[in-house]
Motif scaffolding. Structure first.
Motif, PDB file in Angstrom:
ATOM      1  N   GLU A  56      66.268  28.461  92.887  1.00 46.99           N
ATOM      2  CA  GLU A  56      66.294  27.155  93.559  1.00 46.99           C
ATOM      3  C   GLU A  56      65.579  27.204  94.898  1.00 46.99           C
ATOM      4  O   GLU A  56      64.867  26.266  95.258  1.00 46.99           O
ATOM      5  CB  GLU A  56      67.740  26.697  93.777  1.00 46.99           C
ATOM      6  CG  GLU A  56      68.382  26.163  92.512  1.00 46.99           C
ATOM      7  CD  GLU A  56      69.741  25.574  92.783  1.00 46.99           C
ATOM      8  OE1 GLU A  56      69.800  24.621  93.608  1.00 46.99           O
ATOM      9  OE2 GLU A  56      70.730  26.044  92.209  1.00 46.99           O
ATOM     10  N   PRO A  78      70.560  13.681  97.121  1.00 52.88           N
ATOM     11  CA  PRO A  78      71.105  12.327  96.963  1.00 52.88           C
ATOM     12  C   PRO A  78      71.948  11.882  98.152  1.00 52.88           C
ATOM     13  O   PRO A  78      71.849  10.753  98.596  1.00 52.88           O
ATOM     14  CB  PRO A  78      71.966  12.438  95.708  1.00 52.88           C
ATOM     15  CG  PRO A  78      71.357  13.551  94.932  1.00 52.88           C
ATOM     16  CD  PRO A  78      70.818  14.514  95.941  1.00 52.88           C
ATOM     17  N   GLY A 136      70.392  10.484  92.065  1.00 53.86           N
ATOM     18  CA  GLY A 136      70.130  11.801  91.511  1.00 53.86           C
ATOM     19  C   GLY A 136      68.841  11.917  90.714  1.00 53.86           C
ATOM     20  O   GLY A 136      68.599  12.944  90.091  1.00 53.86           O
ATOM     21  N   HIS A 137      68.016  10.880  90.710  1.00 49.07           N
ATOM     22  CA  HIS A 137      66.775  10.955  89.943  1.00 49.07           C
ATOM     23  C   HIS A 137      65.801  11.924  90.604  1.00 49.07           C
ATOM     24  O   HIS A 137      65.741  11.994  91.827  1.00 49.07           O
ATOM     25  CB  HIS A 137      66.143   9.561  89.829  1.00 49.07           C
ATOM     26  CG  HIS A 137      66.941   8.632  88.981  1.00 49.07           C
ATOM     27  ND1 HIS A 137      66.461   8.027  87.855  1.00 49.07           N
ATOM     28  CD2 HIS A 137      68.227   8.213  89.096  1.00 49.07           C
ATOM     29  CE1 HIS A 137      67.405   7.278  87.323  1.00 49.07           C
ATOM     30  NE2 HIS A 137      68.489   7.363  88.065  1.00 49.07           N
ATOM     31  N   THR A 138      65.047  12.634  89.803  1.00 50.55           N
ATOM     32  CA  THR A 138      64.067  13.580  90.345  1.00 50.55           C
ATOM     33  C   THR A 138      62.778  12.823  90.641  1.00 50.55           C
ATOM     34  O   THR A 138      62.604  11.675  90.229  1.00 50.55           O
ATOM     35  CB  THR A 138      63.766  14.689  89.343  1.00 50.55           C
ATOM     36  OG1 THR A 138      63.182  14.080  88.186  1.00 50.55           O
ATOM     37  CG2 THR A 138      65.023  15.423  88.952  1.00 50.55           C
ATOM     38  N   GLU A 146      61.120  11.592  87.530  1.00 49.45           N
ATOM     39  CA  GLU A 146      61.782  10.403  86.969  1.00 49.45           C
ATOM     40  C   GLU A 146      61.436   9.159  87.780  1.00 49.45           C
ATOM     41  O   GLU A 146      61.174   8.095  87.234  1.00 49.45           O
ATOM     42  CB  GLU A 146      63.296  10.611  86.960  1.00 49.45           C
ATOM     43  CG  GLU A 146      63.772  11.554  85.872  1.00 49.45           C
ATOM     44  CD  GLU A 146      65.269  11.803  85.963  1.00 49.45           C
ATOM     45  OE1 GLU A 146      65.972  11.390  85.042  1.00 49.45           O
ATOM     46  OE2 GLU A 146      65.712  12.379  86.971  1.00 49.45           O
ATOM     47  N   ARG A 179      72.671  16.345  89.149  1.00 49.91           N
ATOM     48  CA  ARG A 179      71.534  15.813  88.423  1.00 49.91           C
ATOM     49  C   ARG A 179      70.255  16.089  89.196  1.00 49.91           C
ATOM     50  O   ARG A 179      69.230  16.486  88.615  1.00 49.91           O
ATOM     51  CB  ARG A 179      71.731  14.303  88.241  1.00 49.91           C
ATOM     52  CG  ARG A 179      70.550  13.635  87.596  1.00 49.91           C
ATOM     53  CD  ARG A 179      70.829  12.183  87.328  1.00 49.91           C
ATOM     54  NE  ARG A 179      69.629  11.598  86.735  1.00 49.91           N
ATOM     55  CZ  ARG A 179      69.579  10.377  86.255  1.00 49.91           C
ATOM     56  NH1 ARG A 179      70.653   9.616  86.275  1.00 49.91           N
ATOM     57  NH2 ARG A 179      68.467   9.928  85.745  1.00 49.91           N
ATOM     58  N   HIS A 180      70.335  15.916  90.505  1.00 51.40           N
ATOM     59  CA  HIS A 180      69.159  16.135  91.335  1.00 51.40           C
ATOM     60  C   HIS A 180      68.761  17.611  91.328  1.00 51.40           C
ATOM     61  O   HIS A 180      67.601  17.972  91.089  1.00 51.40           O
ATOM     62  CB  HIS A 180      69.444  15.654  92.757  1.00 51.40           C
ATOM     63  CG  HIS A 180      68.348  15.956  93.706  1.00 51.40           C
ATOM     64  ND1 HIS A 180      67.218  15.189  93.777  1.00 51.40           N
ATOM     65  CD2 HIS A 180      68.184  16.965  94.593  1.00 51.40           C
ATOM     66  CE1 HIS A 180      66.413  15.704  94.677  1.00 51.40           C
ATOM     67  NE2 HIS A 180      66.971  16.786  95.187  1.00 51.40           N
ATOM     68  N   ARG A 181      69.762  18.479  91.602  1.00 49.19           N
ATOM     69  CA  ARG A 181      69.470  19.920  91.697  1.00 49.19           C
ATOM     70  C   ARG A 181      68.827  20.444  90.424  1.00 49.19           C
ATOM     71  O   ARG A 181      67.766  21.064  90.433  1.00 49.19           O
ATOM     72  CB  ARG A 181      70.767  20.687  91.946  1.00 49.19           C
ATOM     73  CG  ARG A 181      70.932  21.179  93.361  1.00 49.19           C
ATOM     74  CD  ARG A 181      72.259  21.878  93.497  1.00 49.19           C
ATOM     75  NE  ARG A 181      72.238  23.199  92.871  1.00 49.19           N
ATOM     76  CZ  ARG A 181      73.341  23.855  92.505  1.00 49.19           C
ATOM     77  NH1 ARG A 181      74.523  23.300  92.683  1.00 49.19           N
ATOM     78  NH2 ARG A 181      73.244  25.044  91.973  1.00 49.19           N
ATOM     79  N   GLY A 186      67.786  18.632  87.844  1.00 44.81           N
ATOM     80  CA  GLY A 186      66.649  17.812  87.419  1.00 44.81           C
ATOM     81  C   GLY A 186      65.349  18.370  87.949  1.00 44.81           C
ATOM     82  O   GLY A 186      64.363  18.513  87.222  1.00 44.81           O
TER      83      GLY A 186
END
Lengths: 220, 586
Positions: free
Chosen positions: A118, A135, A174-176, A179, B458-460, B462
């Motif tokens: 990460e 987010p 939470g969208h990347t 997305e 979801r972000h992490r 994603g």
């Protein structure tokens, strides 16, 4: 990953030797030669480099340093080069501290405890000119920055554009970036640019307030 | 100096009936009931060569003067409506051509009524330089002072009328305005020279009497209101009587019997004097400065009024009214008193406002202080609750994981490979992060929707999936089937984290789907499906890397749920099923 533009030199500030070595290892994995990396353990050490006229297009800063807060360093780096990529690498952090860092000019933050995978991803994102955003940060920004064309906006605040507002709302869910790009029919790069702009607005509009807030939180 | 009655139409003096009189003369004492013309004759001896002036104090009502038969001056009208000269001094420089050496005669033909004390005032004849100052003094007293009186009355009357109109509950001001305006109309009697708009002297006289009754009544009301006194029955009676008197005066017509005229005048003068005397006593009782001051004003007026009444009744012999001279002073005095009480009231209001502002300020400070303390208390309470929540989360989340890890290490610590220790530590780290994230989140964790809850994960993941080119589909229910508590949310978060980490590390999938669905009856399912390589479940359960899977299963089982795992060459399907929360202690 060879197409990654490797901005150099890179400033790494962390007082813990093991963590510092880990970050340096991750940077080396990305393709950085050891000569392009400047590692510091204290604020004073980092300041010494800056006082000698060094410029760092990329900096990885820990906030809790033995001789002060990394926020001070972020302010200095941002003042020297507004385009510099400044990534906060912190341990346990609260939202207020992260927001203070963003307001002072940081382009993103990543938790120290995350897996190498990460952290490396965040580094690549910053090098590509993006701005990693969480987010919860998006949610706070939505509350902080006035929405577009709101009739009751404070005169000192630069309002968000309609597009920026949409992007923040998607990030908050939470969208990347990919997305978001698909939903808004823009390139992922454009989406990242928008987020950088939002950060810039935050830094411009609330710079003095951020400093004041940081002081009141005992961070500066 | 002699006088004689005559036929009213005659222009020449009567030949007989002359009687010696002394000036000032009021003929009703000599010829009671005589209405009409009376001639007066004034004779003196003149030395030729010296200028001579004549000055007449007054003449009631109208008249004509002549010297040795030559006309000197004449009033406008000697028949009704009669000119009113009763308060008009006259001065004439006698023309030398009309004077004779030796005996000369001044003739005055007067027209008047027995009822109104008609007659002739003092006549002064002599060198102009001696006579002129006498005339001017008389002019001041009889003409100037009454006019000043009127001007003051009208000014004060209008001013206090307006004050009263704006503040109806200040009744003293209203009565004072009425008193002033009545006094104005009454004072006109001393100034006007014709009975207009009335056709006769009687009409005017009735009007003035009527005004006098109103003036006295209004004055009494003013004095009582100003003194803060109320006599409801007496006041009612006064106004009923005044109304009745006015009505009967009008009903009786222009010519009043003399007795009625005197009776009304004396009765109302008595009301006036009575009010003044009563107010003296009242002021002595209350001892309030404004009452005492008004009482002093009234006392001076009382002296003047008594004098005038006595002169009117001819008990004392003075032709000058004192009231017309003292009235302006009296009016100003009363106005001062009213203005004073007005400003004291204003001062009291201002002081009250100041005190009120101070009180409001104090109350506000106290309120702010109380609210501040209440707020501090609430903040302290919230902190305490937060701390309790954190320790609870630490105990439930991190604590149990630690205990399980220790038990496992104690059981077969020697045989555990380092990688398993790493896995345990990472799992503990993730648990700690969950607890911290829950504790430091800005929004209260209980109120978040499923979409908000899943957003950070979801972000992490994603972003990670995006980098690896894995397609991600998120199907999240709009609302929780039943609101999950902290332990459940932590378990779901850790399950999802573990499942997604496994996909990234081991599956080599190209697409995954995360689904949070309502399973009915408040139960929910959270599933993670991928199209990766899959794994042998039995092997994984036993192997070193399977520790995450085992702890997930145990965690969900402790919450009363179950974890279903299917894996084959077509991919892996993890499905966590949590029933509705049943609240029981333990």
């Amino acid at each position: 990953m060879t197409d990654l533009p490797l901005s150099a030199p890179v400033l790494v500030v962390d007082d813990e030797p093991l963590i510092r070595q880990r970050i340096l290892r991750l940077l080396a994995d990305l393709g950085y030669p050891p000569s392009a990396l400047v590692a510091c353990a204290t604020l004073a050490e980092a300041r010494f480099h800056l006082d000698n006229g060094a410029r760092f297009p990329l900096a990885l800063i820990d906030l809790g340093l033995p001789d002060g807060s990394g926020l001070e360093l972020i302010e200095l780096l941002h003042a020297r080069d507004a385009q510099a990529g400044i990534l906060v690498i912190s341990a346990c952090t609260t939202e207020d501290v992260i927001l203070a860092a963003l307001k002072l000019g940081a382009t993103g933050y990543v938790l120290k405890e995350r897996d190498d995978l990460e952290i490396a991803m965040s580094l690549r994102s910053v090098l590509r000119g993006g701005a990693p955003i969480d987010p919860f940060v998006a949610r706070r920004l939505l509350a902080l920055l006035p929405p577009p064309a709101s009739p009751a906006q404070a005169p000192a605040e630069v309002p968000l554009s309609k597009r920026e507002q949409e992007i923040l709302e998607l990030v908050a869910r939470g969208h990347t970036n990919r997305e978001i790009a698909e939903q808004l029919f823009v390139s992922p790069h454009t989406a990242a640019c928008h987020i950088k702009n939002i950060y810039r607005k935050l830094a411009v509009t609330s710079r003095t307030r951020a400093i004041h807030e940081a002081r009141s939180l005992g961070l500066l | 100096m002699s006088a004689a009655r005559a036929d009213s139409v005659s222009d020449t003096p009567p030949a007989s009936g002359w009687e010696t009189v002394h000036l000032p003369d009021i003929w009703s004492t000599r010829w009671p009931g005589h209405d009409g013309t009376v001639w007066y004759r004034v004779e003196w001896t003149h030395c030729p060569g010296t200028p001579v002036a004549a000055f007449l104090e007054y003449l009631s009502m109208a008249g004509v003067a002549s010297i040795n038969g030559d006309p000197l001056w004449a009033d406008d009208s000697l028949v009704e409506p009669l000119s009113r000269s009763w308060n008009m001094p006259r001065y004439s420089l006698l023309p030398p051509s009309a004077l004779r050496a030796g005996a000369n005669t001044l003739w005055f033909r007067t027209v008047g009524y027995d009822l109104y004390s008609s007659g002739l005032g003092g006549v002064h004849i002599g060198p102009p330089e001696e006579i002129r100052p006498l005339y001017e003094q008389e002019w001041l007293l009889r003409r100037i002072v009454p006019q000043v009186n009127l001007i003051i009355s009208v000014t004060l009357g209008c001013f206090f009328l307006v004050v009263w109109l704006l503040r109806r509950n200040e009744q003293a001001y209203g009565w004072y305005a009425l008193t002033s305006l009545a006094w104005l109309l009454f004072g006109l009697n001393s100034v006007v020279t014709t009975p207009w708009p009335f056709a006769t002297t009687h009409g005017w006289s009735t009007w003035i009497t009527l005004i006098f009754t109103v003036y006295c009544s209004a004055f009494s009301m003013f004095a009582w209101r100003f003194g803060g006194q109320r006599f409801p029955r007496l006041e009612k009676a006064l106004w009923i009587i005044t109304g009745a008197v006015c009505a009967s005066l009008l009903a009786l017509g222009p010519v009043q019997p003399k007795i009625v005229f005197y009776l009304v005048a004396v009765s109302y003068a008595a009301v006036f004097v009575g009010t003044c005397v009563q107010f003296q006593l009242h002021a002595l009782r209350t001892r309030r400065p404004e009452h005492l001051f008004l009482a002093a004003c009234m006392l001076s007026f009382l002296v003047a009024a008594t004098h005038d009444i006595l002169a009117f009744l001819r008990i004392i012999d003075d032709v000058h009214g004192y009231t017309s001279g003292t009235a302006p002073l009296m009016m100003i005095g009363m106005a001062l008193v009213l203005a004073w009480s007005f400003t004291t009231t204003l001062g009291r209001v201002e002081r009250f406002n100041r005190e009120l502002a101070e009180h409001v300020d104090k109350a506000r400070q106290e309120l702010a202080h109380t609210l501040g303390r209440q707020y501090e208390l609430e903040v302290a309470n919230a902190r305490l609750n937060e701390r309790l929540q954190i320790s609870h989360d630490l105990h439930d989340g991190l604590g149990s994981s630690l205990v399980r890890s220790i038990v496992m290490a104690e059981k077969d610590g020697a045989t555990l490979p380092p990688r398993q220790y790493l896995s345990v530590l990472k799992s503990l780290r993730d648990d700690l992060r969950q607890v911290l994230d829950q504790s430091f989140a800005a929004a209260p964790s209980a109120a978040v929707s499923p979409a908000d809850w899943i957003a950070p994960l979801r972000h992490r993941f994603g972003e990670l999936f995006d980098e690896q080119g894995v397609r991600c589909a998120w199907r999240i229910a709009q609302a929780w089937p039943s609101e999950p508590d902290t332990a459940r949310r932590l378990a779901l978060t850790r399950f999802l984290e573990e499942a997604l980490t496994n996909v990234i590390k081991h599956s080599r999938a190209s697409a995954i789907a995360v689904t949070l669905a309502d399973a009915g009856d408040g139960a929910l399912t959270l599933s993670v499906e991928d199209d990766g390589a899959g794994f042998d479940i039995d092997l994984a359960d036993r192997s070193m890397t399977g520790i995450g899977l085992r702890s997930m299963r145990a965690r969900i089982a402790r919450l009363g749920g179950r974890l279903e795992i299917e894996s084959d060459a077509g991919g892996t399907r993890l499905r966590a099923h949590l029933p509705a929360i049943t609240h029981f202690s333990g």
